[in-house]
Design an enzyme around this catalytic site. Structure first.
Site, PDB file in Angstrom:
ATOM      1  CB  THR A   1      14.122  30.002  37.656  1.00 25.39           C
ATOM      2  OG1 THR A   1      13.325  29.498  36.068  1.00 25.39           O
ATOM      3  CG2 THR A   1      15.480  30.235  36.680  1.00 25.39           C
TER       4      THR A   1
ATOM      5  CD  GLN B   1       6.612  20.365  34.151  1.00 27.86           C
ATOM      6  OE1 GLN B   1       5.554  20.270  34.481  1.00 27.86           O
ATOM      7  NE2 GLN B   1       6.599  21.490  32.980  1.00 27.86           N
TER       8      GLN B   1
ATOM      9  CB  SER C   1       8.069  24.993  40.594  1.00 27.55           C
ATOM     10  OG  SER C   1       6.989  27.004  39.808  1.00 27.55           O
TER      11      SER C   1
ATOM     12  CG  HIS D   1       4.133  28.755  37.187  1.00 31.33           C
ATOM     13  ND1 HIS D   1       3.742  29.094  36.042  1.00 31.33           N
ATOM     14  CD2 HIS D   1       5.738  29.224  37.543  1.00 31.33           C
ATOM     15  CE1 HIS D   1       4.883  28.655  35.611  1.00 31.33           C
ATOM     16  NE2 HIS D   1       6.203  28.645  36.647  1.00 31.33           N
TER      17      HIS D   1
ATOM     18  CB  CYS E   1      11.235  27.364  29.679  1.00 28.96           C
ATOM     19  SG  CYS E   1      10.310  27.280  31.050  1.00 28.96           S
TER      20      CYS E   1
HETATM   21  N1  PLP Z   1      11.803  23.119  36.043  1.00 35.50           N
HETATM   22  C1  PLP Z   1      11.425  22.278  35.346  1.00 35.50           C
HETATM   23  C2  PLP Z   1      11.376  20.714  35.160  1.00 35.50           C
HETATM   24  C3  PLP Z   1      10.141  23.835  34.258  1.00 35.50           C
HETATM   25  O1  PLP Z   1       9.523  22.537  33.598  1.00 35.50           O
HETATM   26  C4  PLP Z   1      10.521  24.648  34.875  1.00 35.50           C
HETATM   27  C5  PLP Z   1       9.027  25.187  33.867  1.00 35.50           C
HETATM   28  O2  PLP Z   1       8.810  24.916  32.798  1.00 35.50           O
HETATM   29  C6  PLP Z   1      10.999  25.340  35.674  1.00 35.50           C
HETATM   30  C7  PLP Z   1      11.612  24.392  36.303  1.00 35.50           C
HETATM   31  C8  PLP Z   1      11.013  26.629  36.062  1.00 35.50           C
HETATM   32  O3  PLP Z   1      10.462  26.987  37.401  1.00 35.50           O
HETATM   33  P1  PLP Z   1       9.693  28.502  36.651  1.00 35.50           P
HETATM   34  O4  PLP Z   1       8.660  29.156  36.315  1.00 35.50           O
HETATM   35  O5  PLP Z   1       8.960  28.406  38.132  1.00 35.50           O
HETATM   36  O6  PLP Z   1      10.537  29.288  37.297  1.00 35.50           O
END
Ligand code: PLP
Length: 384
Positions: free
Chosen positions: A72, A180, A200, A202, A324
């Site tokens: 994010t 992703q 990212s 995690h 999310c």
């Molecule tokens: N972008 C995508 C495509 C995601 O699937 C996610 C999380 O689900 C994010 C960004 C956000 O990443 P983070 O959870 O590390 O903030």
């Protein structure tokens, strides 16, 4: 009750080898990487080692990797930081695809206060960017085009090379959210021809709390956080050493296991979708190239949220729409953009596999799903 985890696009469990790499940095070796003493210098070395591992996993140079706290933040940094380069007087709009994660669209909307317009880029029924419409949109001076590489709900992969060529040809910067894609498909920053790319930790069995924005070295991006000047002044704040070390270790494992992951999860997905077709379920995005582990489908007449809760009670962790924003019962914006009717989109459920899922789990899941569909349909018929 033990639950079978089918929600790897939301997050993944920490790999034990990643935990082992992290532990010293949370215990006896803890030091601030800006300190001059041995503790600080060791922490700095550990971060630089992780930077090399992350760079290697996504075909970038170490000098292009800027660590952030999450995907994010990386996406906010890209959108706001790039928009700040080009004053809105010369670049009138920011274009974001209609299927982006909210952490791309919301910062783009926030930039409207500085004079930018934010327009959506349409996708077709398969969830792919409509390049013809994008071409027309680029007739208006554009500061940034942001298009994700792989969608978190459908798994659909974009032809990013074509998007980037068109956008750069029109004088715009280009960002891609590859959160992703990392560890699931080939990822090479140089080949994508974009100016910035978010990843990212995690999502690949690394810890929460680490991510990165990969940056074209020539890009004069503006930082979100100002302060002590860490990350070459691009992201101030004491580095989360343990999480960054874990991110590096997870990247190394992800590239080592990528081929096996892809073959294994694609086989599970195909098995699932074969079974879904027998249950007369609509599957979304399956006509396009997808990341291997993801299936997104809906059952007409059954709310996705209801089905997710029913499956949870039966011991399966799946997601409805975007994880999310799962507190919302709004239909998936991704499916609406693909032209799926709102009623059907409200029924959407996502299964995202990981390396540890098995064929037997999928077989049992299909039987449970069948029972739950019948039960929920009977309940609806009685209520009607
Ligand atoms: N972008 C995508 C495509 C995601 O699937 C996610 C999380 O689900 C994010 C960004 C956000 O990443 P983070 O959870 O590390 O903030």
């Amino acid at each position: 009750m033990a639950s079978i985890y089918f929600d790897h696009n939301a997050t993944t469990a920490l790999d034990n080898r990643v935990l082992d790499a992290m532990l010293p940095w949370m215990t006896n070796q803890a030091g601030n990487p800006t300190s001059r003493h041995i503790y600080g210098r060791s922490a700095r070395d550990a971060i630089e080692h992780a930077r090399a591992q992350v760079a290697e996993a996504c075909g970038a140079y170490t000098s292009q990797v800027v660590f952030t706290s999450c995907g994010t933040e990386a996406n906010n940094f890209a959108v706001k930081g790039i928009a700040a380069i080009k004053p809105a007087a010369t670049a009138q709009q920011i274009l974001t695809s209609a299927i982006e994660h909210p952490c791309v669209t919301r910062p783009a909307i926030a930039m409207q206060q500085y004079g930018y317009a934010n327009q959506n880029i349409a996708v077709d029924v398969n969830g792919k960017i409509d390049l013809e419409k994008l071409k027309l949109q680029l007739n208006t001076p554009t500061g940034l085009v942001s298009v994700m590489l792989a969608n978190n709900e459908t798994g659909v992969i974009q032809a990013l090379g074509a998007v980037a060529e068109m956008a750069r040809g029109a004088g715009s910067f280009v960002h891609t959210d590859a959160v992703q894609a990392l560890g699931k498909i080939e990822l090479n920053f140089a080949d994508l021809n974009v100016n910035a790319m978010s990843i990212s930790s995690h999502k690949i069995h690394g810890p929460q709390g680490a991510a990165a924005l990969i940056l074209d070295k020539k890009l004069d991006i503006q930082p979100l956080l100002h302060g002590g000047g860490q990350e070459k002044g691009l992201r101030s704040g004491t580095e989360n050493v343990a999480a960054i070390v874990g991110f590096g270790a997870a990247c190394e494992l992800a590239i080592r296991n990528k081929a096996i992951f892809a073959t294994h999860t694609a086989a599970l997905r195909d098995q699932l979708e074969q079974g879904l077709r027998e249950l007369n379920v609509s599957i979304f995005g399956n006509k396009a190239a997808r990341i291997p582990n993801t299936s997104f489908f809906a059952i007409d007449g059954i709310e996705g949220e209801t089905l997710v809760m029913a499956l949870d009670r039966k011991g399966y962790a799946v997601a409805s729409g975007s994880a999310c924003s799962s507190d919302s019962t709004e239909p998936s914006h991704v499916l609406l953009a693909m032209g799926v009717p709102a009623d059907l989109a409200r029924g959407a459920v996502r299964v995202s596999f990981g390396a540890h899922n098995t064929t037997e789990q999928v077989t049992d899941f299909l039987a449970t799903l069948n029972n739950e569909i019948l039960r929920l349909k009977q309940m609806t018929a009685i209520a009607a």
